[in-house]
Design an enzyme around this catalytic site. Sequence first.
Site, PDB file in Angstrom:
ATOM      1  CB  CYS A   1      36.292  37.187  37.494  1.00  0.00           C
ATOM      2  SG  CYS A   1      37.725  36.195  37.049  1.00  0.00           S
TER       3      CYS A   1
ATOM      4  CG  HIS B   1      37.349  42.469  40.754  1.00  0.00           C
ATOM      5  ND1 HIS B   1      36.621  41.296  40.747  1.00  0.00           N
ATOM      6  CD2 HIS B   1      38.433  42.239  39.974  1.00  0.00           C
ATOM      7  CE1 HIS B   1      37.237  40.402  40.002  1.00  0.00           C
ATOM      8  NE2 HIS B   1      38.340  40.947  39.517  1.00  0.00           N
TER       9      HIS B   1
ATOM     10  CD  GLU C   1      37.715  47.303  42.103  1.00  0.00           C
ATOM     11  OE1 GLU C   1      36.723  46.832  42.659  1.00  0.00           O
ATOM     12  OE2 GLU C   1      38.828  46.730  42.104  1.00  0.00           O
TER      13      GLU C   1
ATOM     14  CE  LYS D   1      38.608  38.985  43.371  1.00  0.00           C
ATOM     15  NZ  LYS D   1      37.543  39.967  43.671  1.00  0.00           N
TER      16      LYS D   1
ATOM     17  CG  HIS E   1      40.401  36.263  41.556  1.00  0.00           C
ATOM     18  ND1 HIS E   1      39.078  35.897  41.486  1.00  0.00           N
ATOM     19  CD2 HIS E   1      40.609  37.140  40.524  1.00  0.00           C
ATOM     20  CE1 HIS E   1      38.511  36.515  40.472  1.00  0.00           C
ATOM     21  NE2 HIS E   1      39.419  37.270  39.873  1.00  0.00           N
TER      22      HIS E   1
ATOM     23  CG  PHE F   1      39.992  37.355  31.993  1.00  0.00           C
ATOM     24  CD1 PHE F   1      40.478  38.529  32.550  1.00  0.00           C
ATOM     25  CD2 PHE F   1      40.810  36.243  31.998  1.00  0.00           C
ATOM     26  CE1 PHE F   1      41.750  38.593  33.086  1.00  0.00           C
ATOM     27  CE2 PHE F   1      42.093  36.288  32.531  1.00  0.00           C
ATOM     28  CZ  PHE F   1      42.563  37.462  33.083  1.00  0.00           C
TER      29      PHE F   1
END
Length: 423
Positions: free
Chosen positions: A173, A313, A324, A345, A350, A409
């Site tokens: 990502c 994010h 975050e 998002k 996403h 990930f």
Amino acid sequence: MTAGPGGKAVITGIGVVAPGALGREAFWELLAAGRTATRAITCFDATGFRSRIAAEADFDPIAAGLTHRQARRMDRAAQFAVVSAREAVADSGLDLPATDPGRVAVALGSAVGCTTGLEREYQVLSDGGRDWLVDHSYGVPHLYGYMVPSSLAAEVARDAGAEGPVTLVSTGCTSGLDAVGHGAQLIEEGSADIVLAGATDAPLSPITSACFDAIRATSAHNDDPGHASRPFDAERDGFVLGEGAAVLVLERAGAARARGARIYAELAGFAGRSNAFHMTGLKADGREMAEAITQALRRARLDATAVDYVNAHGSGTRQNDRHETAAFKRSLGAHAYAVPVSSIKSMIGHSLGAIGSLELAACALALREQVVPPTANLRHRDAECDLDYVPLTAREHRMDTVLSVGSGFGGFQSAAVLTRAGT
């Protein structure tokens, strides 16, 4: 990333394919209005899935300018990338055919490559999964290209006539951020004069949905898809899968100014880190993301207090949002409580590897408009997420420097700093 023989890289063109918005200006209009593009899945039968919602792009390749042959050959992700790159080049005002093709590069990111094409062809070759031994003769002639993710970057290069370095970056990502960071490095080290940098992903397929269902990463708010993506909200239950692409034209700052180009922003600093910890898990203290932010600011030669907006994010998972928030506090100190933060998002879902480039496009447009896009659907703040997340409504705000971050990930953590031209 420090300025080398080519000088800093600047953004002179933006092209976008996004859920609810085809094209750069429609994309910004959606974000500024705080509209959501999440809905019940229509591109396949999602009956039986835990999460049956997504942010789909209403994209017709022929209407978008591709030929029937191109549409037949290219995976959906490749179609997104080529159309976005064409818009970005047109926006930049460059005459690529008159440019030395050996000085034009492509840096494209993707997390899951040609997933749509591969799954479709497997269904055909295996007769819907019935046959273990498949008959390859039923496959399309372009099946090999679907199996090689670099074909996405090659399609963009072929369409643009780019004969310089061509790279496919796949870091989950953070792919979109990392591809743009790599493109800026090509400019700074003098390996290219122009780079088409960005990312694309079209992951809306049964196999992708099943994978995220299995780890319960996606939202199950199926009865209210428009409000399902809720970053930083106490009632969030995961992210909403999306699709799309964004491509940015990067040039040397001096060359862009010499030709009188309109400059959206300068890519002042970029850095990446890995937590070397867990495929999907995040450490609560946010140390690795904080280190990426600190290093990106150092390379931009800016103090933490210079950051005027943070594009988070903000995936909408409890683990990510808290991680975050901790990273912002760790890297920005007391300034973390003073700077607006938001997650787009909440509106466009996403799109895995593509989202980082879409977020950078949003940051460049936010600098142009001096408006912070909102975090839609944020109505019940999580007590552990106590920063200014710009809920529901866009906000006019003076900005010279914006920070965009990504988490992927595999433990990837990336940060990019954009500054307004002339600052």
